[in-house]
Design an enzyme around this catalytic site. Structure first.
Site, mmCIF file in Angstrom:
data_model
loop_
_atom_site.group_PDB
_atom_site.id
_atom_site.type_symbol
_atom_site.label_atom_id
_atom_site.label_comp_id
_atom_site.label_asym_id
_atom_site.label_seq_id
_atom_site.Cartn_x
_atom_site.Cartn_y
_atom_site.Cartn_z
ATOM 1 N N ASN A 108 0.696 -1.150 0.055
ATOM 2 C CA ASN A 108 0.154 -0.260 -0.110
ATOM 3 C C ASN A 108 1.213 1.117 0.172
ATOM 4 O O ASN A 108 0.290 2.410 -0.002
ATOM 5 C CB ASN A 108 -0.726 -0.064 1.271
ATOM 6 C CG ASN A 108 -1.724 -1.555 1.560
ATOM 7 O OD1 ASN A 108 -1.666 -1.848 2.290
ATOM 8 N ND2 ASN A 108 -2.538 -2.028 0.691
ATOM 9 N N ILE A 115 1.432 6.889 -0.927
ATOM 10 C CA ILE A 115 0.254 5.690 -0.033
ATOM 11 C C ILE A 115 -0.744 5.474 -0.785
ATOM 12 O O ILE A 115 -1.530 6.687 -1.105
ATOM 13 C CB ILE A 115 -0.218 6.383 1.580
ATOM 14 C CG1 ILE A 115 1.855 6.656 2.486
ATOM 15 C CG2 ILE A 115 -0.616 5.803 2.631
ATOM 16 C CD1 ILE A 115 1.965 7.918 2.903
ATOM 17 N N CYS A 116 -1.325 4.532 -0.573
ATOM 18 C CA CYS A 116 -2.997 4.410 -0.285
ATOM 19 C C CYS A 116 -3.626 3.964 0.702
ATOM 20 O O CYS A 116 -3.512 2.954 1.319
ATOM 21 C CB CYS A 116 -2.972 2.616 -0.966
ATOM 22 S SG CYS A 116 -4.913 2.142 -1.218
ATOM 23 N N LEU A 117 -4.357 4.755 0.816
ATOM 24 C CA LEU A 117 -4.868 4.653 2.314
ATOM 25 C C LEU A 117 -6.522 5.998 2.124
ATOM 26 O O LEU A 117 -6.338 6.883 1.593
ATOM 27 C CB LEU A 117 -4.203 5.502 3.537
ATOM 28 C CG LEU A 117 -4.944 5.941 4.775
ATOM 29 C CD1 LEU A 117 -4.827 4.764 5.343
ATOM 30 C CD2 LEU A 117 -4.144 6.455 5.907
#
Length: 207
Positions: A108, A115-117
């Site tokens: 992620n 960032i993948c959030l």
């Protein structure tokens, strides 16, 4: 700012007046942000996960801070991962901008720090993205969740803050919806070799 706006007004006439109005609007927006941050930073520091530390390089600039996550379980245990957070003028209508400064092998987080959030998405069709009701505390707990597997830290499991944050952040360590597809495929193909590469990155970049 007012001095600059006055100068522009004298030099450029009507154009300067418009610039002054724009500057005034921007100043008000920053003032709103900074007032929010005074309260949110106090709340954040009182409710940090035990695996996180925050640092403000300039105490007078609460909109710029660094976060260190030191996982105590899972693949990333033993590493120190640095994040840079910048809170934009339009906060809290838009989310903070966050980048990972530590090179990491993670499904992620890319090796260049993206960032993948879900919490940090300004627009989200599933309702998990950013909203004005979110706070810096939510952002920090969300980033911390990226290092948490299905087995949560039992030392914090009874904490009301943990319970709330865990319900907000479904991301955790997510191999099913990756940003770094190569890392996710690596884990699927060979979990032991994935762990070895994570360990190698920790030794080289996250001590």
């Amino acid at each position: 700012m007012l001095t600059l706006a006055s100068k522009l007004k004298r030099d450029d006439g009507l154009k300067g007046s418009r610039t002054s109005a724009t500057t005034s609007d921007s100043t008000r927006r920053v003032s709103v942000r900074d007032k929010l941050l005074v309260k949110e930073v106090a709340d954040l520091e009182a409710n940090l996960p035990c695996t996180c530390k925050v640092h403000f390089p300039d105490p007078n600039k609460l909109h710029c801070f660094q976060l260190t996550v030191i996982p105590d379980e899972g693949y990333y245990q033993g590493g120190k991962f640095q994040f840079e957070t910048e809170v934009p003028d339009a906060y809290n209508m838009v989310p903070p901008k966050v980048k990972c400064l530590t090179r990491i092998w993670h499904p992620n987080i890319t090796e260049t720090g993206e960032i993948c959030l879900s919490l940090l998405r300004e627009h989200s069709i599933d309702g998990t993205g950013w909203a004005p009701t979110r706070t810096l505390k939510d952002v920090v707990w969300g980033l911390n969740s990226l290092f948490t597997g299905e087995d949560c830290d039992t030392r914090q499991a009874d904490s009301p803050v943990f319970t709330l944050s865990f319900s907000l952040f479904k991301d955790l360590l997510n191999f099913d919806d990756p940003l770094n597809i190569e890392a996710a495929e690596h884990h699927l193909r060979d979990k032991e070799d994935f762990r070895n590469k994570v360990d190698d990155y920790i030794k080289r970049y996250a001590r």
